[in-house]
Motif scaffolding. Structure first.
Motif, PDB file in Angstrom:
ATOM      1  N   UNK A  56      16.258  41.205  82.253  1.00 29.46           N
ATOM      2  CA  UNK A  56      14.834  41.126  81.898  1.00 29.46           C
ATOM      3  C   UNK A  56      14.371  42.402  81.192  1.00 29.46           C
ATOM      4  N   UNK A  57      14.828  43.549  81.686  1.00 34.63           N
ATOM      5  CA  UNK A  57      14.470  44.820  81.062  1.00 34.63           C
ATOM      6  C   UNK A  57      14.904  44.816  79.603  1.00 34.63           C
ATOM      7  N   UNK A  58      16.152  44.467  79.358  1.00 33.67           N
ATOM      8  CA  UNK A  58      16.700  44.459  78.004  1.00 33.67           C
ATOM      9  C   UNK A  58      15.959  43.465  77.107  1.00 33.67           C
ATOM     10  N   UNK A  59      15.750  42.244  77.604  1.00 30.34           N
ATOM     11  CA  UNK A  59      15.084  41.209  76.812  1.00 30.34           C
ATOM     12  C   UNK A  59      13.642  41.591  76.489  1.00 30.34           C
ATOM     13  N   UNK A  60      12.923  42.101  77.468  1.00 25.55           N
ATOM     14  CA  UNK A  60      11.525  42.470  77.230  1.00 25.55           C
ATOM     15  C   UNK A  60      11.403  43.699  76.333  1.00 25.55           C
ATOM     16  N   UNK A  61      12.318  44.652  76.458  1.00 24.10           N
ATOM     17  CA  UNK A  61      12.304  45.816  75.575  1.00 24.10           C
ATOM     18  C   UNK A  61      12.485  45.385  74.119  1.00 24.10           C
ATOM     19  N   UNK A 165      -0.647  30.561  85.734  1.00 25.13           N
ATOM     20  CA  UNK A 165      -0.563  30.226  84.311  1.00 25.13           C
ATOM     21  C   UNK A 165       0.701  29.424  84.006  1.00 25.13           C
ATOM     22  N   UNK A 166       1.448  29.054  85.040  1.00 25.25           N
ATOM     23  CA  UNK A 166       2.619  28.225  84.830  1.00 25.25           C
ATOM     24  C   UNK A 166       3.804  28.645  85.671  1.00 25.25           C
ATOM     25  N   UNK A 167       4.689  27.685  85.877  1.00 22.02           N
ATOM     26  CA  UNK A 167       5.969  27.931  86.547  1.00 22.02           C
ATOM     27  C   UNK A 167       7.029  27.548  85.528  1.00 22.02           C
ATOM     28  N   UNK A 168       7.888  28.518  85.203  1.00 20.50           N
ATOM     29  CA  UNK A 168       8.832  28.328  84.114  1.00 20.50           C
ATOM     30  C   UNK A 168      10.271  28.280  84.618  1.00 20.50           C
ATOM     31  N   UNK A 169      10.989  27.249  84.144  1.00 22.26           N
ATOM     32  CA  UNK A 169      12.408  27.065  84.402  1.00 22.26           C
ATOM     33  C   UNK A 169      13.069  26.843  83.041  1.00 22.26           C
ATOM     34  N   UNK A 170      14.254  27.378  82.881  1.00 27.57           N
ATOM     35  CA  UNK A 170      14.975  27.153  81.630  1.00 27.57           C
ATOM     36  C   UNK A 170      14.498  28.044  80.498  1.00 27.57           C
ATOM     37  N   UNK A 171      13.316  27.755  79.986  1.00 28.43           N
ATOM     38  CA  UNK A 171      12.759  28.519  78.864  1.00 28.43           C
ATOM     39  C   UNK A 171      11.356  28.984  79.224  1.00 28.43           C
ATOM     40  N   UNK A 172      11.059  30.219  78.883  1.00 28.40           N
ATOM     41  CA  UNK A 172       9.721  30.767  79.094  1.00 28.40           C
ATOM     42  C   UNK A 172       9.203  31.241  77.743  1.00 28.40           C
ATOM     43  N   UNK A 173       8.032  30.772  77.374  1.00 29.35           N
ATOM     44  CA  UNK A 173       7.382  31.215  76.144  1.00 29.35           C
ATOM     45  C   UNK A 173       5.934  31.510  76.475  1.00 29.35           C
ATOM     46  N   UNK A 174       5.512  32.753  76.199  1.00 26.02           N
ATOM     47  CA  UNK A 174       4.147  33.179  76.532  1.00 26.02           C
ATOM     48  C   UNK A 174       3.561  33.996  75.375  1.00 26.02           C
ATOM     49  N   UNK A 175       2.272  33.816  75.096  1.00 17.67           N
ATOM     50  CA  UNK A 175       1.624  34.623  74.061  1.00 17.67           C
ATOM     51  C   UNK A 175       1.079  35.953  74.589  1.00 17.67           C
ATOM     52  N   UNK A 176       1.019  36.096  75.910  1.00 19.14           N
ATOM     53  CA  UNK A 176       0.462  37.309  76.519  1.00 19.14           C
ATOM     54  C   UNK A 176       1.378  37.790  77.635  1.00 19.14           C
ATOM     55  N   UNK A 177       1.454  39.062  77.927  1.00 19.54           N
ATOM     56  CA  UNK A 177       0.702  40.177  77.364  1.00 19.54           C
ATOM     57  C   UNK A 177       1.121  40.554  75.950  1.00 19.54           C
ATOM     58  N   UNK A 178       2.266  40.009  75.498  1.00 17.84           N
ATOM     59  CA  UNK A 178       2.685  40.062  74.105  1.00 17.84           C
ATOM     60  C   UNK A 178       3.564  38.839  73.905  1.00 17.84           C
ATOM     61  N   UNK A 179       3.929  38.532  72.674  1.00 20.21           N
ATOM     62  CA  UNK A 179       4.777  37.356  72.419  1.00 20.21           C
ATOM     63  C   UNK A 179       6.112  37.515  73.140  1.00 20.21           C
ATOM     64  N   UNK A 180       6.374  36.588  74.064  1.00 20.62           N
ATOM     65  CA  UNK A 180       7.608  36.629  74.847  1.00 20.62           C
ATOM     66  C   UNK A 180       8.263  35.260  74.793  1.00 20.62           C
ATOM     67  N   UNK A 181       9.557  35.236  74.469  1.00 19.87           N
ATOM     68  CA  UNK A 181      10.339  34.001  74.500  1.00 19.87           C
ATOM     69  C   UNK A 181      11.668  34.335  75.179  1.00 19.87           C
ATOM     70  N   UNK A 183      15.200  32.691  77.255  1.00 21.92           N
ATOM     71  CA  UNK A 183      16.046  31.646  77.798  1.00 21.92           C
ATOM     72  C   UNK A 183      16.441  32.146  79.185  1.00 21.92           C
ATOM     73  N   UNK A 184      15.784  31.639  80.201  1.00 21.90           N
ATOM     74  CA  UNK A 184      15.979  32.152  81.554  1.00 21.90           C
ATOM     75  C   UNK A 184      17.410  31.969  82.044  1.00 21.90           C
ATOM     76  N   UNK A 185      18.069  30.910  81.622  1.00 20.99           N
ATOM     77  CA  UNK A 185      19.446  30.662  82.033  1.00 20.99           C
ATOM     78  C   UNK A 185      20.415  31.719  81.523  1.00 20.99           C
ATOM     79  N   UNK A 186      20.069  32.377  80.431  1.00 23.48           N
ATOM     80  CA  UNK A 186      20.941  33.423  79.877  1.00 23.48           C
ATOM     81  C   UNK A 186      20.775  34.764  80.581  1.00 23.48           C
ATOM     82  N   UNK A 187      19.812  34.879  81.489  1.00 25.15           N
ATOM     83  CA  UNK A 187      19.533  36.163  82.125  1.00 25.15           C
ATOM     84  C   UNK A 187      20.500  36.509  83.257  1.00 25.15           C
ATOM     85  N   UNK A 188      21.134  35.499  83.834  1.00 24.99           N
ATOM     86  CA  UNK A 188      22.094  35.756  84.917  1.00 24.99           C
ATOM     87  C   UNK A 188      23.365  34.957  84.657  1.00 24.99           C
TER      88      UNK A 188
END
Length: 193
Positions: A56-61, A165-181, A183-188
C-alpha cells in the motif's frame, strides 16, 4: 508479580500527554497514546499485515500528487492525550528527518490494517477518534480469506463523524483524498495451494 520499570509509570496523576512519548526511549517501537494511556503492540506482526502495508505504501506513493507524502508507522497528535500510530498516513508536511509525529492539520488521510490484536481499536476507538479530531479520510483494511477488503470512510464535517463511502474488494477507485486506483488482489501474494 514483578514491579513495573520506572519508565512505565505516568509522570503525573493525570496520566501521559502527547509530548511524553518522545521521552520514552525504553518503550516498545509501536507505542501509542490513547486517552492518556500507553498502548503497546506486543504481538508478533503477521506476514500478511507487513506485506500489505508495504505494498500500500508503494502504490500510494506512486499515485500521490506533488506535495503529498505517504508515511508508515508515524504517530499523529490528535490532542494533548491522544497520539495514535496509524499503519499509513498521507501528509502535506515537508520532510523533516527528525520528525517523530505529525500535527493534525497536515494529515488528510489515515489507514489502519486490522490485525487480531488491534481489531477493536481500529474498528471502533480509532475510527471515532480520527473522526472527532477532523481527519477527512479513513480506511480500515480487513482480511477476508487472504484478500484485502477496504472499508472507506469520509468525514461528515457538521457531525464530526465518519460516513461510510464504500467497501471495496478486488478493485478500489477513489477520487479523494487524491485520485487512487488499486488492484487490491495485487497487494498481497496469493496463497500457495
Amino acid at each position: 508479580m514483578t514491579a513495573l520499570p520506572d519508565w512505565m509509570r505516568p509522570p503525573r496523576a493525570e496520566g501521559w500527554f502527547a509530548e511524553d512519548l518522545d521521552r520514552l526511549p525504553e518503550a516498545p517501537r509501536h507505542t501509542e497514546l490513547i486517552d492518556g494511556a500507553l498502548v503497546f503492540t506486543m504481538s508478533p506482526q503477521r506476514s500478511w499485515h507487513g506485506r500489505l502495508v508495504t505494498a500500500l505504501t508503494t502504490a500510494l506513493m506512486a499515485q500521490a500528487p506533488a506535495g503529498v507524502e505517504i508515511e508508515r508507522e508515524m504517530t499523529v497528535r490528535l490532542d494533548a492525550r491522544n497520539r495514535p500510530e496509524p499503519d499509513l498516513l498521507a501528509t502535506t508536511a515537508a520532510y523533516d528527518k527528525d520528525r517523530t509525529w505529525y500535527a493534525l492539520d497536515v494529515v488528510p488521510f489515515v489507514i489502519e490494517v486490522v490485525s487480531p490484536e488491534s481489531a477493536h481499536r481500529d474498528r471502533t476507538v480509532k475510527l471515532r477518534k480520527y473522526a472527532e479530531a477532523g481527519i477527512p479520510h479513513y480506511w480500515c483494511v480487513e482480511e477476508d480469506e487472504g484478500e484485502p477488503v477496504v472499508h472507506v470512510y469520509e468525514l461528515d464535517e457538521p457531525t464530526r463523524s465518519y460516513a461510510p463511502a464504500g467497501i471495496f474488494r478486488g478493485v478500489l477507485s477513489r477520487p479523494v483524498p487524491f485520485e487512487i486506483a488499486l488492484d487490491l488482489g495485487d497487494l498481497v501474494p496469493r496463497q500457495q495451494g
